[in-house]
Write a protein that holds these residues in place. Structure first.
Motif, PDB file in Angstrom:
ATOM      1  N   GLY A 233       0.810  -1.215   0.000  1.00 36.07           N
ATOM      2  CA  GLY A 233       0.000   0.000   0.000  1.00 36.07           C
ATOM      3  C   GLY A 233       0.836   1.255   0.000  1.00 36.07           C
ATOM      4  N   ASP A 234       1.940   1.242   0.751  1.00 38.53           N
ATOM      5  CA  ASP A 234       2.834   2.407   0.754  1.00 38.53           C
ATOM      6  C   ASP A 234       3.408   2.659  -0.632  1.00 38.53           C
ATOM      7  OD1 ASP A 234       2.455   2.697   3.502  1.00 38.53           O
ATOM      8  OD2 ASP A 234       4.226   1.496   4.010  1.00 38.53           O
ATOM      9  N   LEU A 235       3.801   1.587  -1.311  1.00 38.67           N
ATOM     10  CA  LEU A 235       4.372   1.722  -2.652  1.00 38.67           C
ATOM     11  C   LEU A 235       3.318   2.182  -3.657  1.00 38.67           C
ATOM     12  CD1 LEU A 235       6.594  -1.498  -2.761  1.00 38.67           C
ATOM     13  CD2 LEU A 235       7.329   0.846  -2.277  1.00 38.67           C
ATOM     14  N   MET A 236       2.102   1.683  -3.515  1.00 38.56           N
ATOM     15  CA  MET A 236       1.026   2.115  -4.405  1.00 38.56           C
ATOM     16  C   MET A 236       0.719   3.592  -4.217  1.00 38.56           C
ATOM     17  SD  MET A 236      -1.518  -1.217  -4.096  1.00 38.56           S
ATOM     18  CE  MET A 236      -2.865  -0.449  -5.017  1.00 38.56           C
ATOM     19  N   LYS A 237       0.699   4.051  -2.966  1.00 38.02           N
ATOM     20  CA  LYS A 237       0.414   5.461  -2.699  1.00 38.02           C
ATOM     21  C   LYS A 237       1.551   6.360  -3.175  1.00 38.02           C
ATOM     22  CE  LYS A 237      -2.665   6.692  -0.048  1.00 38.02           C
ATOM     23  NZ  LYS A 237      -4.057   7.196  -0.281  1.00 38.02           N
ATOM     24  N   ALA A 238       2.789   5.857  -3.098  1.00 36.65           N
ATOM     25  CA  ALA A 238       3.921   6.646  -3.571  1.00 36.65           C
ATOM     26  C   ALA A 238       3.834   6.857  -5.077  1.00 36.65           C
ATOM     27  CB  ALA A 238       5.234   5.948  -3.214  1.00 36.65           C
ATOM     28  N   ARG A 239       3.360   5.840  -5.794  1.00 41.42           N
ATOM     29  CA  ARG A 239       3.210   5.983  -7.244  1.00 41.42           C
ATOM     30  C   ARG A 239       2.004   6.837  -7.603  1.00 41.42           C
ATOM     31  NH1 ARG A 239       1.945   1.069 -11.487  1.00 41.42           N
ATOM     32  NH2 ARG A 239       0.099   0.857 -10.148  1.00 41.42           N
ATOM     33  N   ASP A 240       0.889   6.596  -6.912  1.00 43.49           N
ATOM     34  CA  ASP A 240      -0.350   7.294  -7.213  1.00 43.49           C
ATOM     35  C   ASP A 240      -1.046   7.660  -5.915  1.00 43.49           C
ATOM     36  OD1 ASP A 240      -2.744   8.277  -8.095  1.00 43.49           O
ATOM     37  OD2 ASP A 240      -3.507   6.362  -8.873  1.00 43.49           O
ATOM     38  N   PRO A 241      -0.908   8.907  -5.455  1.00 42.83           N
ATOM     39  CA  PRO A 241      -1.537   9.308  -4.179  1.00 42.83           C
ATOM     40  C   PRO A 241      -3.046   9.109  -4.153  1.00 42.83           C
ATOM     41  CG  PRO A 241       0.071  10.937  -4.901  1.00 42.83           C
ATOM     42  CD  PRO A 241      -0.097   9.990  -6.047  1.00 42.83           C
ATOM     43  N   LYS A 242      -3.667   8.984  -5.331  1.00 45.52           N
ATOM     44  CA  LYS A 242      -5.108   8.772  -5.370  1.00 45.52           C
ATOM     45  C   LYS A 242      -5.491   7.316  -5.123  1.00 45.52           C
ATOM     46  CE  LYS A 242      -6.030  12.633  -8.515  1.00 45.52           C
ATOM     47  NZ  LYS A 242      -6.597  13.034  -9.840  1.00 45.52           N
ATOM     48  N   ALA A 243      -4.532   6.413  -5.166  1.00 46.89           N
ATOM     49  CA  ALA A 243      -4.822   5.005  -4.882  1.00 46.89           C
ATOM     50  C   ALA A 243      -5.332   4.884  -3.452  1.00 46.89           C
ATOM     51  CB  ALA A 243      -3.573   4.155  -5.074  1.00 46.89           C
ATOM     52  N   GLN A 244      -6.413   4.149  -3.277  1.00 47.04           N
ATOM     53  CA  GLN A 244      -6.993   3.993  -1.949  1.00 47.04           C
ATOM     54  C   GLN A 244      -6.485   2.707  -1.297  1.00 47.04           C
ATOM     55  OE1 GLN A 244     -11.137   5.369  -1.271  1.00 47.04           O
ATOM     56  NE2 GLN A 244     -11.347   5.088  -3.485  1.00 47.04           N
TER      57      GLN A 244
ATOM     58  N   VAL B  93       9.096  -2.624  -8.576  1.00 48.95           N
ATOM     59  CA  VAL B  93       9.619  -2.965  -7.260  1.00 48.95           C
ATOM     60  C   VAL B  93      11.112  -3.196  -7.374  1.00 48.95           C
ATOM     61  CG1 VAL B  93       9.591  -4.662  -5.387  1.00 48.95           C
ATOM     62  CG2 VAL B  93       7.442  -4.002  -6.491  1.00 48.95           C
ATOM     63  N   ASP B  94      11.864  -2.579  -6.501  1.00 43.58           N
ATOM     64  CA  ASP B  94      13.308  -2.783  -6.482  1.00 43.58           C
ATOM     65  C   ASP B  94      13.585  -4.162  -5.901  1.00 43.58           C
ATOM     66  OD1 ASP B  94      16.044  -2.804  -6.118  1.00 43.58           O
ATOM     67  OD2 ASP B  94      16.150  -0.784  -5.266  1.00 43.58           O
TER      68      ASP B  94
END
Length: 555
Positions: free
Chosen positions: A153-164, A534-535
């Motif tokens: 979830g942290d990685l998803m929000k970093a890419r797209d702040p609109k991701a819930q 993902v690294d």
């Protein structure tokens, strides 16, 4: 709890949110076969079932007809592993959506010791803020501070702040370790309903759910009807402290939260809350992908309180299957393209009294003399050292020597303690922190890991003990059976390490891969499904190809 019909107490209250949004199922486009070119799903649903061992999955698989049957028709890894040695709730949940072993998440156990902590209580709970004034490991302020790595979830929000990102669970450590630092909503069950981090106000929908759950807890419940499939499990097992387990039906008095959380009703409450939050927030209906995290804890409480092979666990498995089926049916009705991943934080083992009745006479309970306090006192008196000498959260796992010792005293105490533990007939091995620090984290398949490999995956030099005690197989680390606590987990043995890992999505052609995979593989697998970079040098897991045939979902 029939979510789709909103007939149960909690679901009826949640239905005030209004009808499900999104496309009606009969107007949805025809299901297309999922390929590497298929667009990313709009909603990821990650379900962790606490103490849902691979053994339980195998035992009840042929009886499932609901949600677990659906998942079993998808991509099935029956030999999934929580690969590390400290198979407890907090470490296990920390691996599921970080891609990392506890050695890297920093969550080495449910409780560990920091003898340099400013407060008098040196024991730290894995999900607390120990700097909070007046706190202790039992009366704590929940926090994510101890988790050292980001979640999906942290990685998803970093890419797209609109991701819930929404995380709902029966336990705080489940919601926190999977939800991460950037979740839009994060909550867990309490005797008063739902709560979240201190200072964070629950959303109106979560408050509504909390009130409904509190009202349900306050109501008494009659016992459930035992299905015919569970009749063979209905055998009473005497407890050391009086009474029996094995024939329970989950009847409870009003206000009894302990029995509520150790019943199918608790999982239903979490699923109803998750469904309501998804609906109100319109998760899965935007341009990107959202993440809904569900932590179901009742199976663990049932396993601890009644063991894994009585009528109680059979009822829990049947109910879990039905509740998940209702939850998925509600998601189906929206027409949203969603993908589910389900696994567990650890496995579990039945109580030794029932094991001895059922063809395993060698099962036994731990000798109380192995407790850290008892062993520390014995060695301190033998060597004339100050007390307390040894800190540990029970008779096995991480052990910490007192900081007040001189280097010479420390060497003498360590040698004496290690020798005393190793000489005990219930102890398999004792390994020092120095030995583990020099051992590399294994890159091999988890089913061939050595004892050192398992322990190393849980070892963090800043948090782990001076030495680690491993009990022999089928030694239950509870000295006596009593009401509410008869069996447990936490060992390095495969009955505690093995968990199912299941993936399902409409159009995803199902297959079964019996080779060993790990829960740390879930993050890179789901990241590939949504095109999230993902690294790979910063995680321990690998992407699992979910497409049968030559096509590859690990793009």
């Amino acid at each position: 709890m029939k979510l789709k019909n909103c007939t149960a107490l909690i679901a009826a209250t949640l239905c005030l949110a209004g009808p499900a949004a999104g496309l009606a199922q009969d107007s949805a486009p025809a299901v297309q076969k999922v390929t590497a070119a298929t667009p990313a799903p709009k909603l990821l649903v990650v379900v962790a079932v606490d103490q849902f061992s691979a053994d339980l999955f195998a035992e009840y698989r042929s009886h499932f007809t609901g949600g677990l049957a659906r998942l079993a028709s998808g991509v099935v890894f029956p030999a999934g592993y929580q690969a590390h040695g400290a198979t407890e709730t907090c470490p296990g949940h920390s691996t599921i959506l970080t891609g990392n072993h506890p050695a890297h998440t920093g969550i080495i156990a449910n409780n560990y010791y920091d003898l340099s902590a400013a407060r008098a209580d040196k024991k730290l709970y894995c999900a607390e803020d120990e700097t909070a004034p007046g706190s202790s490991s039992k009366e704590y302020v929940a926090s994510i501070d101890h988790l050292l790595v980001p979640t999906l979830g942290d990685l998803m929000k970093a890419r797209d702040p609109k991701a819930q990102v929404v995380s709902v669970a029966g336990k705080d450590r489940a919601a926190i370790m999977m939800g991460g630092r950037r979740a839009d909503e994060l909550m867990w069950l309490t005797p008063k309903g739902l709560t979240g981090f201190k200072g964070v106000t629950l959303s109106p929908t979560a408050q509504q759910a909390s009130a409904a759950i509190a009202a349900a807890i306050a109501e008494p419940r009659p016992g459930l009807t035992l299905p015919a499939d569970c009749a063979s499990h209905d055998i009473a097992i005497p407890l050391d402290t009086g009474g029996t387990v094995g024939t329970g039906r989950f009847a409870r008095d009003g206000g009894d939260f302990r029995r509520f959380k150790a019943s199918p009703e608790a999982d239903g409450a979490v699923l109803a809350t998750a469904a309501a939050l998804r609906q109100v927030r319109k998760m899965g209906e935007g341009s990107g992908t959202d993440l809904l995290i569900v932590g179901l804890s009742a199976t663990d409480y049932v396993g601890h309180g009644f063991g894994t092979e009585g009528s109680e666990m059979c009822l829990q498995m049947m109910s879990l299957d039905r509740e998940l089926g209702d939850f998925f049916a509600q998601l189906d009705a929206t027409g949203i393209d969603y993908e589910v991943a389900l696994t567990a934080d650890h496995g579990g083992h039945d109580m030794p009294e029932r094991n001895r009745q059922n063809a395993w006479p060698g099962a036994q309970r731990v000798d109380p003399a192995l407790d850290a306090d008892a062993m520390g006192k014995a060695v301190a008196e033998e060597l004339g050292l100050p007390q307390p000498l040894l800190y540990g959260d029970g008779p096995f796992g991480d052990m910490y020597l007192a900081k007040s010792l001189t280097p010479e005293q420390r060497r003498a105490a360590l040698a004496a303690l290690v020798a005393r533990y190793r000489a005990h007939p219930q102890v398999e091995a004792v390994v020092t922190g120095e030995e583990l620090a020099q051992w590399p984290i294994s890159k091999r398949a988890p089913d061939v890991w050595s004892l050192m490999d398992k322990l190393r995956a849980s070892y963090n030099p800043e948090r782990s003990g001076d030495f680690i005690v491993v009990l022999k197989p089928r030694v239950t680390p509870i000295p006596e059976s009593g009401v509410g606590y008869v069996a447990t987990h936490g060992s390095v043995w495969d009955y505690d390490r093995r968990v199912p890992i299941l993936f399902w999505r409409k159009g995803l052609i199902g297959f079964e891969q019996p080779n060993a995979v790990m829960t740390v593989d879930i993050l890179p697998t789901l990241a590939a499904q949504i095109g999230l970079p993902v690294d790979r040098t910063k995680i321990d897991g690998r992407c699992l190809d979910l497409i049968s045939g030559p096509d590859d979902s690990c793009r």
